[in-house]
Write an enzyme that holds these catalytic residues in place. Structure first.
Site, short mmCIF file in Angstrom:
data_model
loop_
_atom_site.label_atom_id
_atom_site.label_comp_id
_atom_site.label_asym_id
_atom_site.label_seq_id
_atom_site.Cartn_x
_atom_site.Cartn_y
_atom_site.Cartn_z
N MET A 4 -4.32 4.16 -4.54
CA MET A 4 -5.09 4.25 -3.29
C MET A 4 -4.41 5.25 -2.35
SD MET A 4 -6.93 0.65 -2.73
CE MET A 4 -5.69 -0.18 -1.77
N HIS B 275 4.86 4.94 -6.83
CA HIS B 275 3.87 5.79 -7.51
C HIS B 275 4.55 6.91 -8.30
CE1 HIS B 275 1.57 4.29 -3.89
NE2 HIS B 275 0.77 3.92 -4.87
N GLN C 123 -12.50 -3.71 -3.11
CA GLN C 123 -11.40 -4.65 -3.32
C GLN C 123 -10.79 -5.14 -2.00
OE1 GLN C 123 -9.25 -1.60 -5.66
NE2 GLN C 123 -7.40 -2.34 -4.67
N GLY D 299 2.33 -0.54 -11.74
CA GLY D 299 3.65 -1.05 -11.38
C GLY D 299 3.69 -2.56 -11.46
N LYS E 125 10.79 -1.64 -3.49
CA LYS E 125 10.28 -0.57 -2.62
C LYS E 125 8.84 -0.88 -2.23
CE LYS E 125 13.37 3.13 -3.52
NZ LYS E 125 13.84 4.24 -2.69
#
Lengths: 288, 288
Positions: free
Chosen positions: A30, A37, A61, A147, A184
């Site tokens: 997003m 990322h 979503q 992730g 993170k």
């Protein structure tokens, strides 16, 4: 690096790559890219000839009252990060491109969702599987990267791919952490100095729970109780949940006799943090 | 001709074909092949390097009280027909292969379904889009072939493909007819001699309705009324419905100002027959 906004353009490019026998890695996001990322992009680079990154803040979503309108966006930054990290194609569609008409066929997730964060986000994963099904069909990747920070999302995508025999490999990438172990997140900047010092205790507590399993404890109840107690002593944050479920099925279990996820969500003053560890019945880390 | 029952086997073969740059045509069926299916296979042969035929009586698309258990099957005949007509691969999965676990992600059709035959078959098209999404992912075809006899199915598949950007072309193949115009169907053998003589009047009535549009009539109500009247004079069968809807959206309209479907279902003693004609605002046949 190509930047494309139209589905037909992506189709054409992907068809070319496929004809040339080039493998495709896909990283759906997003946007507002951070080190998590980048780790996904790097994994995709290693394992594929071409890497596609999509940036789309998927309205489907977001629930009512959620932060769709204020969700952070920075296209210039994202394009820069993508280019720096060797992305071949950034797909940047608009809402109108992705949803040109109301859907006639709806997808709903009926499993793996009423636990963990899914409990408080009804319909969220319906939106996730809908947009991912579309994006998989548009980008036709060999491998797709997610992730493990969002372990529940990984579990739901695993179900989606299996249920519909989607011709794509799901690659779950371990959570990227600060040196002190804090997962993170772009949200970490919302922590006060004191909260920031305490926040690594979330992962410490989960690892503490995991070590109990290594030492032979196999009762879910005992492990959760001990993990909660450990965490409460280490932080002023308010525990939203600590849950221990089978992984990736996310089913309730009493005994640790298969792979499991131990996951936590903790409220601080201006931010809610999540983290998890996935391990086997002997306590050995699968994703940490 | 290959006959495969396992998804992995199909994946391997399809990957080979795709790597060689060979196009794939796909004909999904529930078996018990008749001339309608053969027409689909022939179209697929013309337009693709390889043709895949699937035979799977999909339990998900049968409602309670429908004829899942008695649905006709004849694997030997089907394999023979497939081979005769140049099919390259027959995919013959079991229920366990297609549905190894309960689905975690469900697909439901919320549009184009509460008209025509969909009205009396709740959940039917949910099962259809579910199995087709799986089969498309397994066979990864360039083109997929459906008969216009089941025009509503074609309309729903059209929505499915558009909604999810599926990388496949939908080819709608005109209905195959007997010399007197009766739409071919394995169910026609259940007609009595007298009924068999009258049954072509279903298509005659629909064509009569279409010709009214050619002559300038554009009121849905008038056309349906005239078509019903025509049909009632020609057959003792009991009309289940005669409907006129936009096509492929299957929306209610009052004036014929876009492509439409005029469709009928008629009960005879031991069988219910369906038929349709699709035409534009001037009455010119699109599918007949």
């Amino acid at each position: 690096m190509k930047v494309l906004r139209e589905i037909d353009q992506v189709n054409t490019l992907v068809s070319e790559w496929t004809k040339n026998g080039e493998s495709i890695g896909f990283v759906p996001t997003m946007g507002y890219l951070h080190e998590g990322h980048i780790r996904l992009i790097k994994e995709a680079k290693k394992e594929n000839d071409k890497v596609i990154l999509s940036i789309f803040v998927n309205p489907l979503q977001f629930g009512k009252g959620e932060d769709l309108d204020t969700y952070p966006r920075d296209e210039d930054h994202d394009r820069h990060v993508a280019k720096e990290n060797g992305v071949d194609l950034v797909f940047l569609p608009t809402n109108e491109t992705m949803y040109p008409q109301p859907l006639s066929v709806n997808m709903t997730v009926t499993n793996r969702t009423n636990v963990l964060c899914g409990k408080s986000r009804p319909g969220h994963f319906d939106g996730v599987v809908t947009v991912l099904t579309k994006l998989f069909n548009i980008t036709r990747p060999d491998n797709v990267y997610f992730g493990m920070k969002d372990a529940q999302q990984v579990a739901v995508v695993d179900a989606l791919i299996k249920d519909y025999n989607m011709p794509v490999n799901l690659i779950a990438v371990p959570t990227v952490r600060e040196e002190d172990g804090l997962a993170k997140s772009s949200r970490n900047v919302r922590l006060s100095d004191e909260e920031r010092k305490e926040a690594p205790s979330i992962q410490e507590a989960l690892q503490y729970g995991r070590k109990l399993v290594m030492e032979g404890q196999n009762s879910k109840e005992m492990i959760i109780e001990a993990t909660v107690k450990f965490l409460e002593q280490k932080t002023h944050g308010k525990i939203d949940y600590i849950e221990l479920l089978s992984y990736p099925e996310l089913e309730f279990i009493e005994k640790i006799d298969r792979p499991v996820i131990l996951a936590a969500a903790v409220f601080y003053d201006n931010v809610r943090l999540i983290d998890n560890v996935v391990f086997d019945h002997e306590g050995l880390v699968i994703y940490g």
